[in-house]
Design an enzyme around this catalytic site. Structure first.
Site, short mmCIF file in Angstrom:
data_model
loop_
_atom_site.label_atom_id
_atom_site.label_comp_id
_atom_site.label_asym_id
_atom_site.label_seq_id
_atom_site.Cartn_x
_atom_site.Cartn_y
_atom_site.Cartn_z
N ARG A 134 -67.48 104.24 -105.68
CA ARG A 134 -68.56 103.12 -105.34
C ARG A 134 -68.39 101.84 -106.32
O ARG A 134 -67.65 101.79 -107.08
CB ARG A 134 -69.98 103.60 -105.50
CG ARG A 134 -70.38 104.80 -104.53
CD ARG A 134 -71.83 105.34 -104.46
NE ARG A 134 -72.54 104.40 -104.79
CZ ARG A 134 -73.69 104.70 -105.51
NH1 ARG A 134 -73.97 105.78 -105.96
NH2 ARG A 134 -74.63 103.77 -105.47
N ALA A 188 -74.28 78.97 -84.12
CA ALA A 188 -75.74 78.94 -83.67
C ALA A 188 -76.20 79.61 -82.72
O ALA A 188 -77.46 79.80 -82.63
CB ALA A 188 -76.31 77.18 -83.66
N TYR A 198 -80.43 107.44 -114.12
CA TYR A 198 -81.79 106.98 -113.48
C TYR A 198 -82.91 107.85 -113.92
O TYR A 198 -83.07 108.94 -113.27
CB TYR A 198 -81.54 107.15 -112.02
CG TYR A 198 -82.63 106.22 -111.18
CD1 TYR A 198 -82.87 104.87 -111.46
CD2 TYR A 198 -83.12 106.60 -110.03
CE1 TYR A 198 -83.59 104.14 -110.68
CE2 TYR A 198 -84.00 105.56 -109.34
CZ TYR A 198 -84.45 104.60 -109.82
OH TYR A 198 -85.38 103.96 -109.13
N ALA A 220 -66.17 120.70 -114.07
CA ALA A 220 -66.84 120.67 -113.07
C ALA A 220 -68.15 120.68 -112.98
O ALA A 220 -68.92 121.19 -113.77
CB ALA A 220 -66.40 121.94 -112.26
N ARG A 265 -75.42 88.77 -75.25
CA ARG A 265 -74.67 89.80 -74.74
C ARG A 265 -74.37 91.08 -75.94
O ARG A 265 -73.94 92.09 -75.58
CB ARG A 265 -73.45 89.37 -74.17
CG ARG A 265 -73.73 88.91 -72.89
CD ARG A 265 -72.56 89.06 -71.90
NE ARG A 265 -71.60 87.83 -72.24
CZ ARG A 265 -70.13 87.83 -72.12
NH1 ARG A 265 -69.76 88.89 -71.91
NH2 ARG A 265 -69.47 86.83 -72.37
N LEU A 289 -69.23 76.46 -85.71
CA LEU A 289 -70.24 76.31 -85.12
C LEU A 289 -70.87 78.17 -84.93
O LEU A 289 -70.12 78.77 -84.55
CB LEU A 289 -70.11 75.85 -83.65
CG LEU A 289 -69.51 74.74 -83.47
CD1 LEU A 289 -69.38 74.08 -82.17
CD2 LEU A 289 -70.17 73.68 -84.27
C1 UD1 Z 1 -66.52 76.96 -74.80
C2 UD1 Z 1 -66.01 75.57 -74.42
C3 UD1 Z 1 -64.94 76.31 -73.16
C4 UD1 Z 1 -64.03 77.04 -73.92
C5 UD1 Z 1 -64.75 78.02 -74.48
C6 UD1 Z 1 -63.65 78.97 -75.50
C7 UD1 Z 1 -67.55 74.13 -74.16
C8 UD1 Z 1 -68.57 73.29 -73.59
N1 UD1 Z 1 -66.94 74.84 -73.68
O1 UD1 Z 1 -67.40 77.74 -73.62
O2 UD1 Z 1 -64.19 74.93 -72.86
O3 UD1 Z 1 -62.90 77.44 -73.14
O4 UD1 Z 1 -65.96 77.88 -75.33
O5 UD1 Z 1 -64.43 80.26 -75.93
O6 UD1 Z 1 -67.49 73.76 -75.65
N2 UD1 Z 1 -72.68 76.99 -80.18
C9 UD1 Z 1 -73.58 76.31 -81.04
N3 UD1 Z 1 -74.52 75.70 -80.67
C10 UD1 Z 1 -74.66 75.36 -79.25
C11 UD1 Z 1 -73.79 75.93 -78.22
C12 UD1 Z 1 -72.67 76.91 -78.79
O7 UD1 Z 1 -73.54 76.67 -82.24
O8 UD1 Z 1 -75.72 74.62 -78.75
C13 UD1 Z 1 -71.51 77.98 -80.72
C14 UD1 Z 1 -71.80 79.34 -80.09
O9 UD1 Z 1 -72.57 79.86 -81.09
C15 UD1 Z 1 -70.24 79.75 -80.17
C16 UD1 Z 1 -69.53 78.34 -79.80
O10 UD1 Z 1 -70.42 77.34 -80.22
O11 UD1 Z 1 -70.07 80.18 -81.53
C17 UD1 Z 1 -69.15 78.50 -78.44
O12 UD1 Z 1 -70.10 78.37 -77.53
P1 UD1 Z 1 -70.11 79.17 -76.04
O13 UD1 Z 1 -71.59 78.87 -75.63
O14 UD1 Z 1 -69.66 80.42 -76.48
O15 UD1 Z 1 -69.36 78.30 -75.37
P2 UD1 Z 1 -68.43 78.84 -73.99
O16 UD1 Z 1 -69.52 78.52 -73.00
O17 UD1 Z 1 -68.03 79.98 -74.26
#
Ligand code: UD1
Ligand code: CA
Length: 451
Positions: free
Chosen positions: A316, A10, A370, A363, A15, A8
């Site tokens: 490089r 998205a 280029y 040296a 922050r 995941l």
């Molecule tokens: C989530 C968990 C929580 C857990 C915590 C650990 C849920 C509801 N809660 O909370 O239980 O303790 O992670 O860090 O799952 N993301 C998407 N699409 C969305 C929402 C989120 O891709 O619609 C992705 C975010 O980019 C991220 C991850 O899912 O990589 C977690 O989402 P985030 O909103 O950070 O969840 P938390 O509120 O931290």
């Protein structure tokens, strides 16, 4: 068992205070999501789906560069982690095997931990959740365990005081049979404090259907998620500490370990010595018994056995140093083969070139590769001697055992064994310096009087 990864990625990550999507920020030269994919690679997944949303195009393109086989699923609107996983459904249509969900912003899950989760699945649990004992449970989801099995997961926002007192927390990593996972998600609603579809809710849906759920735990450090620049900096520190430990364990000497920075894929052979303040960008391999002297910067290059680099050298992409080659101070090498025992010791630029074995580059030598439009190749033969301050105007070649005189601008090919001389003829004029000094001093005195 066949395995699919769902990562995941998205979220925007507000922050981070950045124009870049959060998962594009890098640790050790690789974007955050690539670290999550790399941990998942421990399970040798048959398919990997990356769920993208914010900056979908950029994240998707970068992911394809890293792994052309990756499947990109777009989550147009971020309606929660459960909704995000559902975006992978079409990509996994008909997939027979387990799915494991990882977060793109959580880079440190260890392979052993994922293997323990796979084992818990093999032992019969329908849903396996990765949990950890949190020193400060903060806003994490809480794992409510009853008589050894996992009952449900409560998000902090929705938890009672009693539930908030629980310190066993949800990492977010979940494993289940792929079809079951999507089935369970169909049963998840968004009637909660956030109005989101929570992935962790599949646990209570599963339990209501008489299925089993269990927790595998890991160290809190593994579940470290990145939400801010401060956390990114801390994660970089964690990565570097581990990479230094690993290098030392592999038999590499680090004279001042805390000043050496590795990339995610740096490989260094046994008995090599890395002096202080060396930085490795992505794509570097250093073989055994090489020495990288202080303040050098290496990226996309290969250093063979016994070679010595630096101090203050820059390698490089495409720099290839053969055994016992030497690249000294203030030398830049790009896309060039420095063959066995060849030396480029001082103040030179060698780009788009081959330097034959045991050649010596004086040296201040520059390959003028280029012309403002295209890059051109310079070929220098074995045992050639390139005099100091030679400019090699590419495309050009200098044969084996040939020489160029100091200060020569090489614009034509030099045959093997030949000597190239191309510089203005020098004259010495007796007494002229003294005369000139007198004249200059007189002019200065006149000017000072006048003002
Ligand atoms: C989530 C968990 C929580 C857990 C915590 C650990 C849920 C509801 N809660 O909370 O239980 O303790 O992670 O860090 O799952 N993301 C998407 N699409 C969305 C929402 C989120 O891709 O619609 C992705 C975010 O980019 C991220 C991850 O899912 O990589 C977690 O989402 P985030 O909103 O950070 O969840 P938390 O509120 O931290
Ligand atoms: Ca989070």
């Amino acid at each position: 068992m066949a395995t699919a990864l769902i990562v995941l990625a998205a979220g925007m990550g507000t922050r981070m205070n950045s124009d870049l999507p959060k998962v594009m920020h890098e640790i050790a030269g690789a974007p955050l999501f690539a670290h999550a994919l790399a941990s998942g690679a421990a399970l040798s997944p048959d398919r990997a789906v990356l769920v993208v949303g914010h900056g979908a195009e950029m994240v998707g393109a970068t992911a394809k560069d890293i792994d052309p086989d990756i499947i990109i699923a777009v989550q147009e609107e971020q309606l929660g982690t459960g909704h995000a996983v559902l975006q992978a459904r079409a990509a996994l249509e008909g997939f027979d095997g387990d799915a494991i969900v990882l977060y793109g912003d959580t880079p440190f899950i260890r392979p052993e931990t994922l293997e323990a989760m796979a084992q818990a699945r093999a032992d019969g649990a329908d849903v396996v959740v990765l949990g950890f004992e949190a020193a400060d449970p903060g806003r994490y989801g809480r794992l409510i365990v009853n008589g050894g099995t996992l009952d449900r997961i409560v998000e902090f926002k929705d938890a009672s005081d009693e539930e908030r007192a629980v310190t066993l927390c949800n990492s977010g990593v979940i494993a289940a049979d792929t079809n079951l996972l999507f089935d369970l998600l169909d049963g998840v609603g968004n009637d909660n404090a956030a109005g989101e579809y929570y992935l962790p809710d599949i646990v209570s849906v599963a339990r209501a259907r008489g299925l089993t759920a269990t927790v595998v735990t890991c160290d809190e450090a593994e579940t470290l998620g990145i939400n801010s620049r401060a956390e990114l900096a801390a994660a970089e520190g964690v990565f570097q500490t581990r990479a230094r430990e690993a290098a030392l364990g592999d038999g590499v000497t680090l004279i001042a370990r805390d000043t050496v920075f590795f990339a995610h894929d740096t490989v260094i052979g046994r008995d090599s010595v890395i002096e202080p303040n060396v930085i490795f960008g992505p794509g570097v391999t250093v073989e055994s018994n090489a020495r990288i002297r202080a303040f050098s910067h290496l990226e996309g290059c290969h250093v063979s056995r016994g070679a010595v680099v630096g101090p203050f050298a820059r390698l490089r992409p495409g720099a290839e140093l053969a055994n016992n080659a030497k690249v000294g101070n203030f030398v830049e090498i790009k896309n060039a083969q420095i063959e066995e025992g060849a030396k480029v010791n001082h103040l030179s630029y060698v780009g788009d070139a081959r330097v034959g074995e045991h050649a010596n580059i004086g040296a201040g030598t520059i390959t003028c590769n280029y012309d403002g439009v295209s890059k051109h190749h310079t070929d220098i033969g074995a045992r050639a001697f390139i005099g100091s301050n030679t400019c090699l105007v590419a495309p050009v070649s200098v044969g084996d055992d040939a020489m160029t005189a100091t200060g020569t601008v090489v614009t034509k090919n030099v045959a093997a064994g030949a000597m190239a001389v191309g510089r203005a003829k020098m004259e010495v004029k007796p007494g002229l310096a003294l005369k000139l000094f007198e004249k200059l001093k007189a002019t200065k005195a006149r000017r000072q009087k006048g003002s």
